[in-house]
Design an enzyme around this catalytic site. Structure first.
Site, PDB file in Angstrom:
ATOM      1  N   HIS A  10       0.852  -1.193   0.000  1.00  0.00           N
ATOM      2  CA  HIS A  10       0.000   0.000   0.000  1.00  0.00           C
ATOM      3  C   HIS A  10       0.888   1.244   0.000  1.00  0.00           C
ATOM      4  O   HIS A  10       1.961   1.244   0.605  1.00  0.00           O
ATOM      5  CB  HIS A  10      -0.911  -0.006   1.235  1.00  0.00           C
ATOM      6  CG  HIS A  10      -1.949   1.061   1.184  1.00  0.00           C
ATOM      7  ND1 HIS A  10      -1.683   2.364   1.539  1.00  0.00           N
ATOM      8  CD2 HIS A  10      -3.241   1.042   0.782  1.00  0.00           C
ATOM      9  CE1 HIS A  10      -2.775   3.084   1.363  1.00  0.00           C
ATOM     10  NE2 HIS A  10      -3.735   2.315   0.906  1.00  0.00           N
ATOM     11  N   GLU A  54       0.801   3.891   1.585  1.00  0.00           N
ATOM     12  CA  GLU A  54       1.170   4.384   2.923  1.00  0.00           C
ATOM     13  C   GLU A  54       2.353   3.588   3.475  1.00  0.00           C
ATOM     14  O   GLU A  54       3.216   4.137   4.161  1.00  0.00           O
ATOM     15  CB  GLU A  54      -0.053   4.337   3.851  1.00  0.00           C
ATOM     16  CG  GLU A  54      -1.024   5.468   3.524  1.00  0.00           C
ATOM     17  CD  GLU A  54      -2.488   5.162   3.814  1.00  0.00           C
ATOM     18  OE1 GLU A  54      -2.785   4.229   4.574  1.00  0.00           O
ATOM     19  OE2 GLU A  54      -3.347   5.879   3.247  1.00  0.00           O
ATOM     20  N   SER A  95     -10.252   7.488  -3.037  1.00  0.00           N
ATOM     21  CA  SER A  95     -11.467   8.295  -2.921  1.00  0.00           C
ATOM     22  C   SER A  95     -12.686   7.692  -3.634  1.00  0.00           C
ATOM     23  O   SER A  95     -13.510   8.421  -4.187  1.00  0.00           O
ATOM     24  CB  SER A  95     -11.207   9.728  -3.396  1.00  0.00           C
ATOM     25  OG  SER A  95     -10.213  10.342  -2.574  1.00  0.00           O
ATOM     26  N   GLU A 111      -3.768   2.360  -7.272  1.00  0.00           N
ATOM     27  CA  GLU A 111      -4.178   3.439  -6.383  1.00  0.00           C
ATOM     28  C   GLU A 111      -3.268   4.647  -6.588  1.00  0.00           C
ATOM     29  O   GLU A 111      -2.196   4.716  -5.984  1.00  0.00           O
ATOM     30  CB  GLU A 111      -4.073   2.991  -4.922  1.00  0.00           C
ATOM     31  CG  GLU A 111      -4.945   1.810  -4.571  1.00  0.00           C
ATOM     32  CD  GLU A 111      -5.260   1.782  -3.084  1.00  0.00           C
ATOM     33  OE1 GLU A 111      -6.439   1.915  -2.742  1.00  0.00           O
ATOM     34  OE2 GLU A 111      -4.325   1.677  -2.268  1.00  0.00           O
TER      35      GLU A 111
HETATM   36  P1  PGA Z   1      -9.464   6.255   0.345  1.00  0.00           P
HETATM   37  O1  PGA Z   1      -8.281   5.176   0.570  1.00  0.00           O
HETATM   38  O2  PGA Z   1     -10.629   5.493  -0.226  1.00  0.00           O
HETATM   39  O3  PGA Z   1      -9.743   6.798   1.705  1.00  0.00           O
HETATM   40  O4  PGA Z   1      -8.947   7.272  -0.609  1.00  0.00           O
HETATM   41  C1  PGA Z   1      -8.018   4.170  -0.368  1.00  0.00           C
HETATM   42  C2  PGA Z   1      -6.866   3.314   0.077  1.00  0.00           C
HETATM   43  O5  PGA Z   1      -5.914   3.844   0.674  1.00  0.00           O
HETATM   44  O6  PGA Z   1      -6.857   2.081  -0.139  1.00  0.00           O
END
Ligand code: PGA
Length: 252
Positions: free
Chosen positions: A95, A97, A213, A167
């Site tokens: 991911h 993050e 989002s 993403e």
């Molecule tokens: P979000 O996150 O829908 O809050 O943009 C998506 C994700 O990080 O998988």
């Protein structure tokens, strides 16, 4: 035909009782859904409890991360084998993050995918470009590197246990969703990368989810794109009503 997957990434949210309340509501409200695979990814401490609550339902449990070893002296880490033992069927890997805040690189992500497969679990493998990479014209190069390095040495058979989540980093948690056209362009490109690396059959079968989002009011348009096979949902997966609407996207 590729069966759509709608996955909720709960990130660092929800106590045990909140997680249980959410999965109970989803179980109830989504019981009749058969044509979509439903996945939720709670925090580690809630995994076993939520998995037990979801047992026998159409909701599958995923972990948000793993450490690429089976057992050993790795203080503070959790292995795919233990995640399977806790009731997980898949693991979100790479991911953005994790890449950005915890320094995960393509090589580590590749090892995590392989260890996940060795445990018999499915990898939900995340890729995506930053805004600077997109605006600098490097988006396709970045996606190409992430796919080829992340899936290096994964055999064709094991690709059945891979789901890709595209993403774009600039769309995650920002409320700025990719347009349907932008999503389709990236997904078609990624499917073609998979075709080059693994052949026509794997490319035709692999599910590529869009994330960033996704909300009840934009899911229908995204899901209408030919190469969008589902969604990885962050913020909107924390509210039962929103997630239920996303799972029940309008098939047009
Ligand atoms: P979000 O996150 O829908 O809050 O943009 C998506 C994700 O990080 O998988």
């Amino acid at each position: 035909m590729r069966k759509p997957i709608i996955a909720g990434n709960w990130k660092l949210h929800k106590t045990l009782s909140e997680a249980l309340a959410l999965v109970d509501k989803l179980k109830n409200d989504l019981a009749s859904v058969k044509d979509v695979e439903i996945v939720v990814a709670p925090v580690f401490t809630a995994l076993a409890t939520v998995a037990r609550a979801a047992n026998g339902s159409n909701i599958e449990i995923a972990a948000q991360n793993c450490y690429p070893a089976v057992t050993g002296a790795f203080t503070g880490e959790v292995s795919p084998t233990l995640l399977k033992d806790a009731g997980c069927r898949s693991i979100i890997i790479g991911h953005s993050e994790r890449r950005q805040l915890f320094g995960e690189n393509d090589a580590l992500i590749n090892t995590k995918i392989k260890t996940t497969h060795e445990a018999g679990l499915r990898a939900i493998f995340c890729i995506g470009e930053t805004l600077a990479e997109r605006e600098g014209g490097r988006m396709f190069d970045v996606l190409k590197r992430q796919v080829s390095e992340g899936l290096k040495g994964v055999d064709t058979q094991s690709m059945q246990q891979v789901v890709i989540a595209y993403e774009p980093v600039w769309a995650i948690g920002t409320g700025k969703v990719a347009s349907n056209k932008q999503a389709q362009e990236a997904h078609a490109f990624v499917r073609n990368l998979v075709r080059e690396q693994f052949g026509d059959e794997v490319a035709a079968e692999i599910r590529i989810l869009y994330g960033g989002s996704v909300k009840p009011d934009n899911v229908d348009g995204l899901m209408a794109m030919p190469d969008v096979d589902g969604a990885l949902v962050g913020g909107a997966s924390l509210k039962a009503e929103d997630f239920v609407r996303i799972v029940r996207f309008n098939k047009g």
